[in-house]
Design an enzyme around this catalytic site. Structure first.
Site, PDB file in Angstrom:
ATOM      1  N   PRO A   2      66.894  30.390 -13.615  1.00 13.06           N
ATOM      2  CG  PRO A   2      66.187  28.582 -12.348  1.00 13.06           C
ATOM      3  CD  PRO A   2      66.535  30.031 -12.243  1.00 13.06           C
ATOM      4  CD  GLU A   3      67.179  33.313 -19.186  1.00 17.54           C
ATOM      5  OE1 GLU A   3      66.934  33.231 -20.397  1.00 17.54           O
ATOM      6  OE2 GLU A   3      67.954  34.157 -18.713  1.00 17.54           O
TER       7      GLU A   3
END
Length: 271
Positions: A2-3
């Site tokens: 996840p960014e």
């Protein structure tokens, strides 16, 4: 992993269902995350109202009446909103049970995520106080990049992924923004002009905003007890497209490795 856009998508997805609600209890099935979940955390947070839900870098900050929860998704973490009586599955490590009957369930196969408690201002926490500017903030612009890159020989993509200089750009978005700005990822940061940094800062903001908007179309998936949060899908120009023709000039996209991470660029469009 996840960014920033995924974390912001998660924040927007769960906020309407958690803001103003009280924490009935926190159920910790597996405390051995990146840092051990404090045995005292459930008692400290129980009964408190969730007053605000913020994001700083990749951390979600649940501001309660007396203290805050800091949640990081790590490399493989996901959040789901679902009825609290639905049976957990593998890697469902934490339930934050709300007075609405829903629970916020944290699943993390690799256990690199974290759930921490602080009674102080969360922005002064040791994990947050040294963080660099957000790429979506006004202070992040071409002038800022020019200043932090001056005299540096490090490759520009590595500079963008240095969390002491800017937080949350991430591998995918660094590659995509450099493509849009026409800059090769291997170029020394100190040899890039102010005008090029203006274009790069704008490209970073553009690609992140697009990713966040795309994520907004799948927020309903946060209520799917059988699935995972619906992270956005978007047409990427270079990332993950090694050997494929560039969407602009048709030359093959190249894949290289920088600091152990895959980097993609177009030899025709980026100089």
């Amino acid at each position: 992993m996840p960014e920033l856009p995924e974390v912001e998508t998660a924040r927007r997805g769960i906020a309407p269902s958690v803001l103003g609600r009280r924490l009935e209890r926190i159920l910790v099935r597996e405390p051995r995350l990146r840092w051990p979940v404090s045995a005292a955390l459930p008692q400290l947070a129980a009964g408190q109202q969730i007053c605000d839900l913020r994001r700083r870098a990749k951390y979600l900050i649940f501001d309660l009446e007396r203290g805050s929860l800091l949640l990081h998704l790590g490399m493989s973490g996901t959040l789901r909103l679902l009825p609290h009586d639905i049976a957990p599955v593998a890697h469902d490590h934490v339930d934050i049970v709300l007075d609405s009957g829903l629970c916020l369930r944290f699943n993390d196969p690799r256990r690199f995520g974290s759930l921490l408690w602080t009674a102080e201002d969360p922005l002064t926490h040791t994990l947050l106080r040294q963080l660099a500017p957000e790429p979506l903030d006004e202070v992040f612009d071409g002038a800022y990049l020019t200043r932090v890159a001056k005299g540096r020989r490090v490759a520009i993509k590595q500079l963008l992924m240095n969390s002491r200089l800017v937080v949350g750009v991430g591998n995918i978005y660094a590659s995509e923004a450099l493509f849009r700005a026409g800059i090769r990822p291997l170029r020394a940061a100190g040899r890039i002009t102010h005008a090029q940094f203006d274009a790069l800062a704008a490209a970073i903001k553009e690609v992140l905003h697009e990713a966040i908007r795309a994520g907004g179309t799948t927020l309903r998936d946060f209520f799917d007890p059988e699935g995972l949060p619906g992270y956005f899908k978007q047409a990427l120009y270079v990332y993950g497209r090694g050997g494929e023709p560039c969407r602009i000039c048709k030359k093959p996209i190249r894949q290289i490795v920088q600091s152990g991470r895959s980097t993609y660029f177009c030899p025709g469009c980026q100089h």
